[in-house]
Design an enzyme around this catalytic site. Structure first.
Site, PDB file in Angstrom:
ATOM      1  N   GLY A  20      39.211  47.287  29.865  1.00  0.00           N
ATOM      2  CA  GLY A  20      38.419  48.342  30.481  1.00  0.00           C
ATOM      3  C   GLY A  20      38.894  49.754  30.186  1.00  0.00           C
ATOM      4  N   ILE A  21      39.084  50.528  31.249  1.00  0.00           N
ATOM      5  CA  ILE A  21      39.397  51.948  31.127  1.00  0.00           C
ATOM      6  C   ILE A  21      40.755  52.157  30.433  1.00  0.00           C
ATOM      7  CG2 ILE A  21      39.923  54.033  32.470  1.00  0.00           C
ATOM      8  CD1 ILE A  21      37.854  52.947  34.583  1.00  0.00           C
ATOM      9  N   ASP A  56      54.548  43.600  35.114  1.00  0.00           N
ATOM     10  CA  ASP A  56      53.815  43.775  36.370  1.00  0.00           C
ATOM     11  C   ASP A  56      54.263  45.121  36.947  1.00  0.00           C
ATOM     12  OD1 ASP A  56      53.004  43.883  38.994  1.00  0.00           O
ATOM     13  OD2 ASP A  56      53.611  41.831  39.486  1.00  0.00           O
ATOM     14  N   TYR A 148      40.978  48.994  49.275  1.00  0.00           N
ATOM     15  CA  TYR A 148      40.819  49.659  47.969  1.00  0.00           C
ATOM     16  C   TYR A 148      40.647  51.164  48.148  1.00  0.00           C
ATOM     17  CZ  TYR A 148      39.094  50.781  43.324  1.00  0.00           C
ATOM     18  OH  TYR A 148      38.943  51.344  42.086  1.00  0.00           O
ATOM     19  N   LYS A 152      43.224  54.195  46.923  1.00  0.00           N
ATOM     20  CA  LYS A 152      42.867  55.253  45.970  1.00  0.00           C
ATOM     21  C   LYS A 152      42.979  56.632  46.622  1.00  0.00           C
ATOM     22  CE  LYS A 152      42.198  52.642  42.403  1.00  0.00           C
ATOM     23  NZ  LYS A 152      43.070  52.740  41.209  1.00  0.00           N
ATOM     24  N   VAL A 181      31.935  52.053  36.500  1.00  0.00           N
ATOM     25  CA  VAL A 181      32.124  52.012  35.052  1.00  0.00           C
ATOM     26  C   VAL A 181      31.892  50.590  34.577  1.00  0.00           C
ATOM     27  CG1 VAL A 181      33.802  52.346  33.198  1.00  0.00           C
ATOM     28  CG2 VAL A 181      33.786  53.885  35.172  1.00  0.00           C
ATOM     29  N   ASP A 182      31.164  50.458  33.497  1.00  0.00           N
ATOM     30  CA  ASP A 182      30.819  49.142  32.982  1.00  0.00           C
ATOM     31  C   ASP A 182      32.020  48.510  32.281  1.00  0.00           C
ATOM     32  OD1 ASP A 182      29.206  47.053  32.597  1.00  0.00           O
ATOM     33  OD2 ASP A 182      27.673  48.118  31.453  1.00  0.00           O
ATOM     34  N   ARG A 206      21.868  53.667  42.094  1.00  0.00           N
ATOM     35  CA  ARG A 206      22.561  54.671  42.915  1.00  0.00           C
ATOM     36  C   ARG A 206      23.196  55.768  42.056  1.00  0.00           C
ATOM     37  NH1 ARG A 206      27.978  51.359  45.073  1.00  0.00           N
ATOM     38  NH2 ARG A 206      29.118  51.663  43.135  1.00  0.00           N
TER      39      ARG A 206
HETATM   40  P1  NAD Z   1      39.982  46.024  34.467  1.00  0.00           P
HETATM   41  O1  NAD Z   1      40.154  44.912  35.442  1.00  0.00           O
HETATM   42  O2  NAD Z   1      38.988  45.890  33.368  1.00  0.00           O
HETATM   43  O3  NAD Z   1      41.400  46.420  33.855  1.00  0.00           O
HETATM   44  C1  NAD Z   1      42.542  46.560  34.666  1.00  0.00           C
HETATM   45  C2  NAD Z   1      43.761  46.142  33.863  1.00  0.00           C
HETATM   46  O4  NAD Z   1      44.928  46.328  34.699  1.00  0.00           O
HETATM   47  C3  NAD Z   1      43.719  44.654  33.467  1.00  0.00           C
HETATM   48  O5  NAD Z   1      44.000  44.501  32.081  1.00  0.00           O
HETATM   49  C4  NAD Z   1      44.807  44.020  34.331  1.00  0.00           C
HETATM   50  O6  NAD Z   1      45.455  42.927  33.709  1.00  0.00           O
HETATM   51  C5  NAD Z   1      45.764  45.201  34.527  1.00  0.00           C
HETATM   52  N1  NAD Z   1      46.613  44.998  35.700  1.00  0.00           N
HETATM   53  C6  NAD Z   1      46.211  44.616  36.929  1.00  0.00           C
HETATM   54  N2  NAD Z   1      47.287  44.475  37.731  1.00  0.00           N
HETATM   55  C7  NAD Z   1      48.368  44.783  36.985  1.00  0.00           C
HETATM   56  C8  NAD Z   1      49.762  44.800  37.248  1.00  0.00           C
HETATM   57  N3  NAD Z   1      50.251  44.466  38.454  1.00  0.00           N
HETATM   58  N4  NAD Z   1      50.613  45.160  36.255  1.00  0.00           N
HETATM   59  C9  NAD Z   1      50.131  45.497  35.022  1.00  0.00           C
HETATM   60  N5  NAD Z   1      48.817  45.476  34.720  1.00  0.00           N
HETATM   61  C10 NAD Z   1      47.954  45.118  35.690  1.00  0.00           C
HETATM   62  O7  NAD Z   1      39.631  47.300  35.375  1.00  0.00           O
HETATM   63  P2  NAD Z   1      39.069  48.765  35.010  1.00  0.00           P
HETATM   64  O8  NAD Z   1      37.677  48.832  35.486  1.00  0.00           O
HETATM   65  O9  NAD Z   1      39.408  49.124  33.628  1.00  0.00           O
HETATM   66  O10 NAD Z   1      39.951  49.619  36.046  1.00  0.00           O
HETATM   67  C11 NAD Z   1      41.053  50.392  35.634  1.00  0.00           C
HETATM   68  C12 NAD Z   1      41.375  51.361  36.740  1.00  0.00           C
HETATM   69  O11 NAD Z   1      40.214  52.143  37.017  1.00  0.00           O
HETATM   70  C13 NAD Z   1      41.785  50.732  38.060  1.00  0.00           C
HETATM   71  O12 NAD Z   1      42.830  51.482  38.651  1.00  0.00           O
HETATM   72  C14 NAD Z   1      40.533  50.837  38.902  1.00  0.00           C
HETATM   73  O13 NAD Z   1      40.809  50.890  40.292  1.00  0.00           O
HETATM   74  C15 NAD Z   1      39.959  52.136  38.404  1.00  0.00           C
HETATM   75  N6  NAD Z   1      38.533  52.303  38.608  1.00  0.00           N
HETATM   76  C16 NAD Z   1      37.620  51.466  38.026  1.00  0.00           C
HETATM   77  C17 NAD Z   1      36.269  51.669  38.265  1.00  0.00           C
HETATM   78  C18 NAD Z   1      35.197  50.810  37.645  1.00  0.00           C
HETATM   79  O14 NAD Z   1      34.025  50.938  38.015  1.00  0.00           O
HETATM   80  N7  NAD Z   1      35.521  49.943  36.706  1.00  0.00           N
HETATM   81  C19 NAD Z   1      35.849  52.712  39.103  1.00  0.00           C
HETATM   82  C20 NAD Z   1      36.807  53.536  39.682  1.00  0.00           C
HETATM   83  C21 NAD Z   1      38.152  53.324  39.432  1.00  0.00           C
END
Ligand code: NAD
Length: 247
Positions: A20-21, A56, A148, A152, A181-182, A206
């Site tokens: 993801g991000i 981790d 959550y 944050k 975010v997708d 939304r």
């Molecule tokens: P995702 O689940 O696609 O990716 C998250 C990554 O973090 C994964 O690869 C996972 O293995 C890793 N991870 C989780 N726990 C971990 C740990 N203890 N140690 C090391 N790595 C770990 O999620 P995403 O959507 O890419 O989200 C990334 C960040 O963006 C997060 O902090 C999330 O809260 C934030 N966020 C996401 C969205 C959204 O809509 N996707 C919106 C707002 C905020």
């Protein structure tokens, strides 16, 4: 200038770089010339070209060891992106203490531990940028997101605290507040819905902009905050949400 190689000669550590991000952040940093340490639970998930690290980020000993390994392998770290996070979809009445602690360990304690590992080197050199991934849910309420949202909110507050503590040292600290975010995360949430197609349509509905964000769009904003272009920005929370919060 956000040119193709504006991060050349700089080293970045990105957590959650396997998906993801975080993955988009790591790919963009690599494309723009940075050396990137990609941290995730599994090293084989981070983009090719990263120095992979399976850690981790909620584990104090593992993060301390990571700090020592990275410092001896790459020397200086210029950019730290504290992005790894987990979700939680319970309300305040159903959230167990264990779930609360687990969400805070991954989403908040990781920021503490990673910053403790890499901030001292930045302070020594008088140069560095930390970008934390918070969420728009730190700023607005949403149903079924008790732990959550609180976690944050803590990331936003900690970002401001770090920024003020070290303002004037050459180290800046900001956070991003993405909307929906997708990413694979949202894909997993939709898969659990009774009607995933309708659930996706509801998420899109939304959004004032009329679509979900992409991981790349969020990563670009994070790189802006990490870059020299944002030299006067510290303690800020940049909302990247297609207008969701404003609506
Ligand atoms: P995702 O689940 O696609 O990716 C998250 C990554 O973090 C994964 O690869 C996972 O293995 C890793 N991870 C989780 N726990 C971990 C740990 N203890 N140690 C090391 N790595 C770990 O999620 P995403 O959507 O890419 O989200 C990334 C960040 O963006 C997060 O902090 C999330 O809260 C934030 N966020 C996401 C969205 C959204 O809509 N996707 C919106 C707002 C905020």
């Amino acid at each position: 200038m956000s040119g193709q190689d504006d991060f050349a000669g700089r080293t970045a550590v990105v957590t959650g770089a396997g998906s993801g991000i975080g993955r988009a952040m790591a790919e963009l940093l690599l494309a723009r010339g940075a050396r990137v340490v990609g941290v995730d639970l599994r090293a084989d998930t981070v983009p090719p070209g990263c120095l992979p690290e399976a850690v981790d980020v909620s584990d104090p000993e593992a993060v301390q060891a990571l700090g020592e390994r990275v410092t001896s392998a790459v020397g200086r770290v210029d950019v730290l992106m504290n992005n790894a996070g987990i979700g939680s979809t319970t309300d305040i009445l159903s959230c167990s203490p264990q779930e609360w602690d687990n969400v805070f360990a991954v989403n908040v304690r990781s920021v503490l531990l990673m910053t403790q590992a890499f901030l001292p080197g930045m302070l020594e050199r008088g140069d560095g940028s930390i970008v934390n991934t918070a969420s728009v849910l730190a700023l607005i309420g949403a149903k079924d997101r008790a732990a959550y949202s609180a976690s944050k909110g803590a990331v936003v507050a900690l970002t401001r605290q770090i920024a003020i503590q070290y303002a004037g040292t050459g180290v800046r600290c900001n956070c991003i507040c993405p909307g929906t975010v997708d990413s694979p995360w949202v894909g997993r949430l939709l898969d659990q819905a009774d009607d995933p197609v309708a659930a996706r349509a509801a998420l899109v509905a939304r959004q004032p902009i009329g679509r979900l964000g992409t991981a790349d769009e969020v990563a670009r904003a994070a790189l802006y905050l990490a870059s020299e272009e944002a030299a006067f920005i510290t303690g800020s929370s940049l909302v990247i949400d297609g207008g969701y919060q404003a609506g």
